[in-house]
Design a protein around this motif. Structure first.
Motif, PDB file in Angstrom:
ATOM      1  N   PHE A 151      19.158  31.921-102.723  1.00  8.71           N
ATOM      2  CA  PHE A 151      18.128  32.202-101.955  1.00  8.71           C
ATOM      3  C   PHE A 151      18.156  33.834-101.561  1.00  8.71           C
ATOM      4  CE2 PHE A 151      17.034  33.195 -97.550  1.00  8.71           C
ATOM      5  CZ  PHE A 151      15.475  32.422 -97.698  1.00  8.71           C
TER       6      PHE A 151
ATOM      7  N   PHE B 212       6.086  31.815 -96.884  1.00 10.10           N
ATOM      8  CA  PHE B 212       7.270  31.002 -97.627  1.00 10.10           C
ATOM      9  C   PHE B 212       8.787  31.546 -97.184  1.00 10.10           C
ATOM     10  CE2 PHE B 212      10.043  30.104-100.751  1.00 10.10           C
ATOM     11  CZ  PHE B 212      10.300  28.715-100.841  1.00 10.10           C
ATOM     12  N   ARG B 213       8.686  32.763 -97.276  1.00 12.64           N
ATOM     13  CA  ARG B 213       9.853  33.751 -97.029  1.00 12.64           C
ATOM     14  C   ARG B 213      10.387  33.624 -95.720  1.00 12.64           C
ATOM     15  NH1 ARG B 213      10.912  37.614-101.744  1.00 12.64           N
ATOM     16  NH2 ARG B 213       9.240  37.167-103.106  1.00 12.64           N
TER      17      ARG B 213
ATOM     18  N   ALA C  67      11.486  30.060 -94.787  1.00 12.95           N
ATOM     19  CA  ALA C  67      12.754  29.892 -95.219  1.00 12.95           C
ATOM     20  C   ALA C  67      13.889  30.520 -94.778  1.00 12.95           C
ATOM     21  CB  ALA C  67      12.713  30.260 -96.977  1.00 12.95           C
ATOM     22  N   GLU C  68      13.803  31.819 -94.487  1.00 13.20           N
ATOM     23  CA  GLU C  68      14.827  32.581 -93.628  1.00 13.20           C
ATOM     24  C   GLU C  68      15.057  31.906 -92.263  1.00 13.20           C
ATOM     25  OE1 GLU C  68      17.756  35.335 -92.911  1.00 13.20           O
ATOM     26  OE2 GLU C  68      16.646  34.876 -94.880  1.00 13.20           O
TER      27      GLU C  68
ATOM     28  N   ARG D   2      14.381  28.918 -91.081  1.00  9.53           N
ATOM     29  CA  ARG D   2      15.271  27.597 -91.387  1.00  9.53           C
ATOM     30  C   ARG D   2      16.920  27.983 -91.727  1.00  9.53           C
ATOM     31  NH1 ARG D   2      11.688  22.690 -91.678  1.00  9.53           N
ATOM     32  NH2 ARG D   2      13.847  21.814 -91.151  1.00  9.53           N
ATOM     33  N   ARG D   3      16.795  29.031 -92.637  1.00 11.26           N
ATOM     34  CA  ARG D   3      18.308  29.202 -92.683  1.00 11.26           C
ATOM     35  C   ARG D   3      19.114  29.681 -91.633  1.00 11.26           C
ATOM     36  NH1 ARG D   3      20.490  34.329 -96.998  1.00 11.26           N
ATOM     37  NH2 ARG D   3      22.551  34.119 -96.024  1.00 11.26           N
TER      38      ARG D   3
ATOM     39  N   GLN E  39      14.927  36.055-102.309  1.00  4.84           N
ATOM     40  CA  GLN E  39      14.225  36.703-101.300  1.00  4.84           C
ATOM     41  C   GLN E  39      13.931  38.303-101.603  1.00  4.84           C
ATOM     42  OE1 GLN E  39      12.674  34.737 -99.251  1.00  4.84           O
ATOM     43  NE2 GLN E  39      13.727  35.250 -97.271  1.00  4.84           N
TER      44      GLN E  39
END
Length: 197
Positions: free
Chosen positions: A146, A93-94, A97-98, A100-101, A150
């Motif tokens: 975020f 998940f992390r 998310a990273e 995509r960021r 993280q």
């Protein structure tokens, strides 16, 4: 290699969802297969299980590698590369998310920062720039949040997510405590004023 029916449903679904998440169907299916596999798989095994060409599998594995979603390893006595997905779902998940960021949020923030440094020409551009500032501030706040998430241990993130609506109650409680403290300071200040007079 014939996939069990449950695994096949999962793999097919992930392929369909992948296209909605910005990755192609092949990459989504490869990742889903690796995610549910009990052991690392080589490219030939992946191609056989999914009935994909070896070149499609290689390209898919490269894309997953670019997203840091697969781990390559070697097995003793075998010269082929084997691939697996990380075990920890929170780490996955992390990572997602990273990544995509980096691909979506950071470029937007850069564009907004540049726009905010520009000198607006007229009322229309001033209004547009103000709206961009609001968007920038929101994205910046979410990005800072975020970053905090993280750095938290996975267990703390899980507990935070389980709080759900209870977080709103904590914020309301904090607001009430602040109001009481402000009132008390006001009462003390008024009392001091009376004593001084």
């Amino acid at each position: 290699m014939q996939l069990p029916e449950l695994t096949q449903r999962f793999v097919l679904h992930f392929g369909e969802m992948g296209s909605r998440w910005g990755i192609n169907r092949t990459v989504g299916q490869i990742y889903a297969l690796l995610f549910v596999s009990e052991r690392p798989l080589n490219a030939d095994e992946i191609a056989a299980a999914l009935d994909f060409s070896r070149s499609n599998v290689s390209m898919g594995l490269k894309e997953l590698g670019a997203w840091n979603l697969v781990r390559m390893q070697h097995l003793p006595g075998d010269r082929r590369d084997y691939f697996s997905a990380p075990e920890d779902v929170w780490a996955i998940f992390r990572t997602l998310a990273e990544e995509r960021r980096k691909r979506e949020i950071d470029p937007t923030l850069s564009m907004l920062r540049d726009a905010l440094l520009s000198q607006p020409e007229g009322a229309s551009e001033q209004y547009a720039q103000q709206r961009m500032r609001e968007m920038h501030d929101l994205i910046e706040l979410a990005t800072q949040w975020f970053d905090d998430i993280q750095r938290m241990p996975s267990e703390d993130v899980r507990q935070l997510m389980q709080l759900g609506g209870a977080v709103q109650k904590l914020i309301a409680l904090k607001s009430r405590v602040k109001q009481v403290a402000t009132r008390r300071r006001g009462d003390k200040a008024a009392a001091l004023q009376v004593v001084e007079n």
